[in-house]
Motif scaffolding. Sequence first.
Motif, PDB file in Angstrom:
ATOM      1  N   ALA A 277      -5.876  -3.538   5.470  1.00  0.00           N
ATOM      2  CA  ALA A 277      -7.244  -4.052   5.565  1.00  0.00           C
ATOM      3  C   ALA A 277      -7.280  -5.560   5.326  1.00  0.00           C
TER       4      ALA A 277
ATOM      5  N   ALA B 250     -10.303   7.274   7.967  1.00  0.00           N
ATOM      6  CA  ALA B 250     -11.561   7.338   7.231  1.00  0.00           C
ATOM      7  C   ALA B 250     -12.431   8.524   7.623  1.00  0.00           C
TER       8      ALA B 250
ATOM      9  N   ASN C 172      -5.182   1.339   1.437  1.00  0.00           N
ATOM     10  CA  ASN C 172      -4.913   0.558   2.649  1.00  0.00           C
ATOM     11  C   ASN C 172      -5.208  -0.927   2.459  1.00  0.00           C
TER      12      ASN C 172
ATOM     13  N   GLY D 126      -4.276  -1.466  14.093  1.00  0.00           N
ATOM     14  CA  GLY D 126      -4.621  -1.310  12.685  1.00  0.00           C
ATOM     15  C   GLY D 126      -6.035  -0.806  12.486  1.00  0.00           C
TER      16      GLY D 126
ATOM     17  N   LEU E 269      -7.107   2.744  10.618  1.00  0.00           N
ATOM     18  CA  LEU E 269      -8.056   2.766   9.508  1.00  0.00           C
ATOM     19  C   LEU E 269      -9.243   3.669   9.827  1.00  0.00           C
TER      20      LEU E 269
ATOM     21  N   ALA F 222     -14.055   2.431  10.787  1.00  0.00           N
ATOM     22  CA  ALA F 222     -13.101   1.659   9.986  1.00  0.00           C
ATOM     23  C   ALA F 222     -13.826   0.833   8.933  1.00  0.00           C
TER      24      ALA F 222
ATOM     25  N   SER G 236      -9.819   4.825  -0.426  1.00  0.00           N
ATOM     26  CA  SER G 236      -9.325   4.457   0.895  1.00  0.00           C
ATOM     27  C   SER G 236      -8.997   2.972   0.954  1.00  0.00           C
ATOM     28  N   LEU G 237      -9.857   2.126   0.369  1.00  0.00           N
ATOM     29  CA  LEU G 237      -9.620   0.695   0.363  1.00  0.00           C
ATOM     30  C   LEU G 237      -8.388   0.350  -0.480  1.00  0.00           C
TER      31      LEU G 237
ATOM     32  N   ARG H 186      -0.205   5.957   7.369  1.00  0.00           N
ATOM     33  CA  ARG H 186      -1.533   5.698   6.818  1.00  0.00           C
ATOM     34  C   ARG H 186      -2.519   6.854   6.985  1.00  0.00           C
TER      35      ARG H 186
ATOM     36  N   SER I 103       0.836  -1.193   0.000  1.00  0.00           N
ATOM     37  CA  SER I 103       0.000   0.000   0.000  1.00  0.00           C
ATOM     38  C   SER I 103       0.869   1.240   0.000  1.00  0.00           C
TER      39      SER I 103
ATOM     40  N   LEU J 218     -13.940   2.193   4.613  1.00  0.00           N
ATOM     41  CA  LEU J 218     -13.119   1.422   3.681  1.00  0.00           C
ATOM     42  C   LEU J 218     -13.861   1.232   2.365  1.00  0.00           C
TER      43      LEU J 218
END
Length: 539
Positions: A372, A414, A368, A406, A410, A356, A364-365, A139, A7, A360
């Motif tokens: 994810a 977001a 990451n 994590g 995330l 989170a 964003s997905l 991130r 990523s 996603l």
Amino acid sequence: MTTLAPSPPVSEPVGAAPVPRIRNHVGALVLLLVVLSLVLDLDDSWTSDDGAYAGQSQALIDGDGWAVPSTLAGGDGVHSPWLNATSSSDGVYPYARHPGWPLLLSPFHRWGGPTGLHVIPLVSVVAAAAVAWYLARIRAPGREPIAFWAVAFSPVLINGFSLWAHAPSAALGGVALLALNRITGGRFARPWPFVLGLALAVGVVLRSEGLLFAAVVTFASVSSVAGNLAARARMAVVVAAPVAVAVVVERAWVARIVGDPLAGDLAPRTGGSWIDGRVRAALELFLEPDLGRSGALLLLGVVGVALIVLIERRWAGPTALAVVVGLAVVYCLRSVTGSAEPAPGLLVAWPLAVAALLGLRGASLQTNRVLAGVIGGYVLLVLASQDPVGGGVEWGARFLSPVTVGIAVLAVGALGPTLVRGAGLVVIAAVIVLPTATGLALTERLRGTHESIRLDATAFPADVYVTGQRALPRLAWGSEDARWLLAGPGELGVLLQRLEEAGVRRVAVQGFRESELPRGWVVDGDTGSTRLLVLESDS
């Protein structure tokens, strides 16, 4: 084989405000933990599992080795007071599954008593929050302080005031995720692969689910390496070898400690099909609250809708902010004023995790995807292997601790811009702080309840205390010099006869009816739930 490209790091927002130094936040968190340690009753536990770790630590402090000698001559482990313990001819081992953990706790236990037992878990809370800061720098740049406090007030904080190894597991999992993000395609990126392997190895030594996390992260690290097969093989060896060595060495260590086990007292498991068990496990992992399921769905619905609206930047007016804050306050009051126990479901205990999930999507997905993917893969493995009743009395899915850092990063990444400045920070503070403050209040309530039961059960001086309640001896670990035994239905008479043969004359019996008391013993005192029995003399 499909290669997962690493990523890319998120770009620093243009015109972003300078980020405060982490040491200021670390200092504030340490001060908070010190204050909470003074306020909370750490002499008693809110989960009986604490008794296993404390009992094993105490055995090491006493200098008699790992085994706790049996009260009964030639004890066979049948009446062992340590639920889920292992027995051998040498005695009972309250917790020998991962002996490294009680071994780490014992010097602090010797130095600081019951409070000292919490030093490593609480230091781990600070470590997990600090790792979240540095992972957010990659991130979610510019949002490091929010990520720090999102972890500091996550379920990791609740576990920091328990003796489970979940707080260290969260910190080690965060280190592993940070190392994984530092490993770039086509480069060995020293020293991060070595850091990754070491973090995973220590995590496996402390917690059984660490092996599931290690499997997912190892696969992700190898898949993220661009290049030929040799480069991937080298990454696999560097990351997986420490884990394999840790597993083999620990198994040999346990075998040397326990020798030939006589019995293992396993907790009963619920019936039903495997699929039915997975559905119940999922409810327990994410939603199941002791507040009442309708209250949980209301919480998730309102917080979810409000957060997704703010994430999508379509509507961020004062009404949305007020709804979220108001709901968090109601959640807190409803829990503390009712008869609720801690909520095991992650999304109920830690509503920020909803962000989170909702955030996603799209770019964003894609940005990451590795982070994810690791979280999603680990969650699936936990669901596949978890008991339908989950982790028992817990706060926020304790088996998900390795991915807590994590999830927090995330979630913070977001959040829409409205939530990271001005009044929006009030919303985030409410969603983060109030549910966890509720968890602290509920677990402290349980400590008080367990203390009352323990004091009632040990109200009479006795040589041995016998109970029919499986969790009580582990909850009563703080009672000095109280020797406990467990008796099942119909076992009291035989057990008392064995105690008589062993020379015991005064026994306190808890949790049995008057009709179950055998002949030859007289009741010398009665508190209602506890009876002091004295062997009747022939003279």
